[in-house]
Design a protein around this motif. Structure first.
Motif, PDB file in Angstrom:
ATOM      1  N   LEU A  19       0.830  -1.201   0.000  1.00  0.00           N
ATOM      2  CA  LEU A  19       0.000   0.000   0.000  1.00  0.00           C
ATOM      3  C   LEU A  19       0.868   1.258   0.000  1.00  0.00           C
ATOM      4  CD1 LEU A  19      -2.680  -1.241   2.530  1.00  0.00           C
ATOM      5  CD2 LEU A  19      -3.010  -0.872   0.073  1.00  0.00           C
ATOM      6  N   LYS A  20       1.935   1.241   0.785  1.00  0.00           N
ATOM      7  CA  LYS A  20       2.872   2.380   0.808  1.00  0.00           C
ATOM      8  C   LYS A  20       3.475   2.589  -0.582  1.00  0.00           C
ATOM      9  CE  LYS A  20       7.149   3.930   3.123  1.00  0.00           C
ATOM     10  NZ  LYS A  20       6.915   5.326   2.990  1.00  0.00           N
ATOM     11  N   GLN A  21       3.915   1.497  -1.224  1.00  0.00           N
ATOM     12  CA  GLN A  21       4.495   1.603  -2.567  1.00  0.00           C
ATOM     13  C   GLN A  21       3.474   2.122  -3.569  1.00  0.00           C
ATOM     14  OE1 GLN A  21       5.902  -2.425  -3.039  1.00  0.00           O
ATOM     15  NE2 GLN A  21       8.015  -1.826  -2.554  1.00  0.00           N
ATOM     16  N   ALA A  22       2.226   1.658  -3.467  1.00  0.00           N
ATOM     17  CA  ALA A  22       1.187   2.108  -4.393  1.00  0.00           C
ATOM     18  C   ALA A  22       0.925   3.607  -4.238  1.00  0.00           C
ATOM     19  CB  ALA A  22      -0.103   1.313  -4.167  1.00  0.00           C
ATOM     20  N   LEU A  23       0.916   4.098  -2.996  1.00  0.00           N
ATOM     21  CA  LEU A  23       0.737   5.537  -2.775  1.00  0.00           C
ATOM     22  C   LEU A  23       1.890   6.321  -3.380  1.00  0.00           C
ATOM     23  CD1 LEU A  23      -0.593   5.582   0.889  1.00  0.00           C
ATOM     24  CD2 LEU A  23      -1.821   6.350  -1.146  1.00  0.00           C
ATOM     25  N   GLU A  24       3.104   5.844  -3.160  1.00  0.00           N
ATOM     26  CA  GLU A  24       4.283   6.542  -3.692  1.00  0.00           C
ATOM     27  C   GLU A  24       4.311   6.519  -5.212  1.00  0.00           C
ATOM     28  OE1 GLU A  24       7.343   4.478  -1.543  1.00  0.00           O
ATOM     29  OE2 GLU A  24       7.146   5.785   0.208  1.00  0.00           O
ATOM     30  N   GLN A  25       3.921   5.383  -5.814  1.00  0.00           N
ATOM     31  CA  GLN A  25       3.906   5.301  -7.281  1.00  0.00           C
ATOM     32  C   GLN A  25       2.807   6.180  -7.866  1.00  0.00           C
ATOM     33  OE1 GLN A  25       3.517   1.093  -7.939  1.00  0.00           O
ATOM     34  NE2 GLN A  25       5.728   0.753  -7.921  1.00  0.00           N
ATOM     35  N   THR A  26       1.669   6.238  -7.203  1.00  0.00           N
ATOM     36  CA  THR A  26       0.546   7.011  -7.721  1.00  0.00           C
ATOM     37  C   THR A  26       0.795   8.507  -7.634  1.00  0.00           C
ATOM     38  OG1 THR A  26      -0.998   5.256  -7.085  1.00  0.00           O
ATOM     39  CG2 THR A  26      -1.935   7.455  -7.472  1.00  0.00           C
ATOM     40  N   PHE A  27       1.267   8.977  -6.474  1.00  0.00           N
ATOM     41  CA  PHE A  27       1.383  10.407  -6.250  1.00  0.00           C
ATOM     42  C   PHE A  27       2.800  10.943  -6.345  1.00  0.00           C
ATOM     43  CE2 PHE A  27      -2.481   9.170  -3.917  1.00  0.00           C
ATOM     44  CZ  PHE A  27      -3.389   9.965  -4.583  1.00  0.00           C
ATOM     45  N   GLY A  28       3.790  10.072  -6.402  1.00  0.00           N
ATOM     46  CA  GLY A  28       5.174  10.516  -6.461  1.00  0.00           C
ATOM     47  C   GLY A  28       5.505  11.431  -5.296  1.00  0.00           C
ATOM     48  N   ALA A  30       4.637  14.428  -4.989  1.00  0.00           N
ATOM     49  CA  ALA A  30       3.633  15.475  -4.848  1.00  0.00           C
ATOM     50  C   ALA A  30       2.762  15.285  -3.614  1.00  0.00           C
ATOM     51  CB  ALA A  30       2.742  15.523  -6.093  1.00  0.00           C
ATOM     52  N   TYR A  31       2.814  14.116  -3.023  1.00  0.00           N
ATOM     53  CA  TYR A  31       2.002  13.823  -1.844  1.00  0.00           C
ATOM     54  C   TYR A  31       2.935  13.255  -0.794  1.00  0.00           C
ATOM     55  CZ  TYR A  31      -2.233  12.449   0.644  1.00  0.00           C
ATOM     56  OH  TYR A  31      -3.247  12.334   1.562  1.00  0.00           O
ATOM     57  N   PRO A  32       2.875  13.755   0.424  1.00  0.00           N
ATOM     58  CA  PRO A  32       3.815  13.265   1.441  1.00  0.00           C
ATOM     59  C   PRO A  32       3.724  11.746   1.605  1.00  0.00           C
ATOM     60  CG  PRO A  32       2.506  15.094   2.291  1.00  0.00           C
ATOM     61  CD  PRO A  32       1.943  14.736   0.950  1.00  0.00           C
ATOM     62  N   SER A  33       4.860  11.103   1.535  1.00  0.00           N
ATOM     63  CA  SER A  33       4.902   9.656   1.690  1.00  0.00           C
ATOM     64  C   SER A  33       4.569   9.286   3.129  1.00  0.00           C
ATOM     65  CB  SER A  33       6.299   9.139   1.329  1.00  0.00           C
ATOM     66  OG  SER A  33       6.332   7.742   1.450  1.00  0.00           O
ATOM     67  N   PRO A  34       3.594   8.411   3.312  1.00  0.00           N
ATOM     68  CA  PRO A  34       3.217   8.057   4.675  1.00  0.00           C
ATOM     69  C   PRO A  34       4.261   7.168   5.339  1.00  0.00           C
ATOM     70  CG  PRO A  34       1.987   6.737   3.127  1.00  0.00           C
ATOM     71  CD  PRO A  34       2.795   7.712   2.320  1.00  0.00           C
ATOM     72  N   ASN A  35       4.336   7.278   6.631  1.00  0.00           N
ATOM     73  CA  ASN A  35       5.175   6.410   7.441  1.00  0.00           C
ATOM     74  C   ASN A  35       4.526   5.026   7.470  1.00  0.00           C
ATOM     75  OD1 ASN A  35       5.705   5.025  10.040  1.00  0.00           O
ATOM     76  ND2 ASN A  35       6.994   6.816  10.430  1.00  0.00           N
ATOM     77  N   ILE A  36       5.322   3.976   7.339  1.00  0.00           N
ATOM     78  CA  ILE A  36       4.764   2.621   7.324  1.00  0.00           C
ATOM     79  C   ILE A  36       4.015   2.321   8.615  1.00  0.00           C
ATOM     80  CG2 ILE A  36       6.843   1.450   8.133  1.00  0.00           C
ATOM     81  CD1 ILE A  36       4.334   0.165   5.485  1.00  0.00           C
ATOM     82  N   GLY A  37       4.494   2.862   9.723  1.00  0.00           N
ATOM     83  CA  GLY A  37       3.792   2.675  10.996  1.00  0.00           C
ATOM     84  C   GLY A  37       2.406   3.286  10.954  1.00  0.00           C
ATOM     85  N   VAL A 141      -1.007  11.737 -12.531  1.00  0.00           N
ATOM     86  CA  VAL A 141      -1.670  12.055 -11.268  1.00  0.00           C
ATOM     87  C   VAL A 141      -0.826  13.040 -10.461  1.00  0.00           C
ATOM     88  CG1 VAL A 141      -2.426  11.088  -9.059  1.00  0.00           C
ATOM     89  CG2 VAL A 141      -2.989   9.906 -11.182  1.00  0.00           C
ATOM     90  N   ALA A 142       0.446  12.740 -10.297  1.00  0.00           N
ATOM     91  CA  ALA A 142       1.334  13.624  -9.528  1.00  0.00           C
ATOM     92  C   ALA A 142       1.449  14.992 -10.203  1.00  0.00           C
ATOM     93  CB  ALA A 142       2.712  12.991  -9.361  1.00  0.00           C
ATOM     94  N   LEU A 143       1.583  15.002 -11.509  1.00  0.00           N
ATOM     95  CA  LEU A 143       1.727  16.277 -12.227  1.00  0.00           C
ATOM     96  C   LEU A 143       0.465  17.134 -12.105  1.00  0.00           C
ATOM     97  CD1 LEU A 143       3.655  15.038 -15.376  1.00  0.00           C
ATOM     98  CD2 LEU A 143       4.555  16.447 -13.500  1.00  0.00           C
ATOM     99  N   LEU A 144      -0.697  16.501 -12.139  1.00  0.00           N
ATOM    100  CA  LEU A 144      -1.948  17.251 -11.970  1.00  0.00           C
ATOM    101  C   LEU A 144      -2.081  17.781 -10.548  1.00  0.00           C
ATOM    102  CD1 LEU A 144      -4.439  15.095 -14.054  1.00  0.00           C
ATOM    103  CD2 LEU A 144      -3.723  17.452 -14.520  1.00  0.00           C
TER     104      LEU A 144
END
Length: 168
Positions: A19-28, A30-37, A141-144
Motif C-alpha cells: 500500500l505504501k508503494q502504491a501511494l508513492e507510485q501514484t502520487f510521487g 507530490a504527496y507526502p509519503s506516509p510512514n509505514i507505521g 496524477v502527480a503532475l496534476l
C-alpha cells in the motif's frame, strides 16, 4: 489516510508495504509519503471498525505477512467518501484575519504582512516548480496534483495584489 487505503484495497488485497508503494507510485513526491507505521495503525483501526479484514499469509523465506482486503462495509465507506463533496474555499483565512486586524493590534503594518506572505507563496511556488521538474513525466496524477497546487498559489498571489490595492 483511511480513504486512501480503502481506495487502494478496492483494487486488490494488499499488505502494508504494498500500500505504501502504491501511494508513492501514484502520487510521487507530490504527496507526502506516509510512514509505514501510520499505514499499519490505520489498517488496524479500519479492521477494528469492520471496514477491512486481514489474513496471515505464509512466506517460505520471510515471516508471515498480513494481507488486508475490503469488507462490504469498507466498500460502502469508500463509496460514501467518493460521493462526498470536497471542501471549497475557506472564508476563515488565517492570513486575512491577521491582515484585517493588524491596524488594531499595532503588531505589524499591512504592507509588511502582505510582503511576507508574498515571499512565502513565491517560495512555495519555486518548490512546486522544482518538484514538477523532478517528477516522472508519465505520472499524470502527480503532475496534476502539482499543477492544482500551483494554480491555487497563483490565485493567492493575485488575491494578495488585490488586498494591497484595497487595504494599503
Amino acid at each position: 489516510m483511511r480513504p486512501l487505503l480503502l481506495a487502494l484495497l478496492a483494487k486488490e488485497p494488499a499488505h502494508g508495504y504494498e500500500l505504501k508503494q502504491a501511494l508513492e507510485q501514484t502520487f510521487g513526491g507530490a504527496y507526502p509519503s506516509p510512514n509505514i507505521g501510520q499505514i499499519y495503525v490505520t489498517l488496524g483501526r479500519l479492521e477494528k471498525d469492520g471496514l477491512v479484514r486481514s489474513q496471515d499469509v505464509e512466506q517460505t523465506s520471510r515471516p508471515n505477512k498480513k494481507v488486508y482486503e475490503l469488507t462490504p462495509a469498507g466498500r460502502d465507506a469508500l463509496a460514501s467518501w467518493v460521493d462526498e463533496q470536497s471542501d471549497g474555499p475557506k472564508l476563515r483565512d488565517d492570513f486575512f484575519v491577521k491582515l484585517a486586524l493588524a491596524p488594531m493590534t499595532g503588531a505589524a503594518d499591512r504592507m509588511t504582512l502582505i510582503n511576507r506572505q508574498r515571499r512565502h507563496l513565491l517560495n512555495l511556488m519555486r518548490g512546486l516548480s522544482d518538484l514538477a521538474a523532478t517528477t516522472d513525466r508519465n505520472n499524470t496524477v502527480a503532475l496534476l496534483l502539482i499543477e492544482g497546487a500551483r494554480l491555487h498559489l497563483q490565485a493567492d498571489l493575485e488575491w494578495l495584489e488585490r488586498c494591497q490595492e484595497e487595504l494599503t
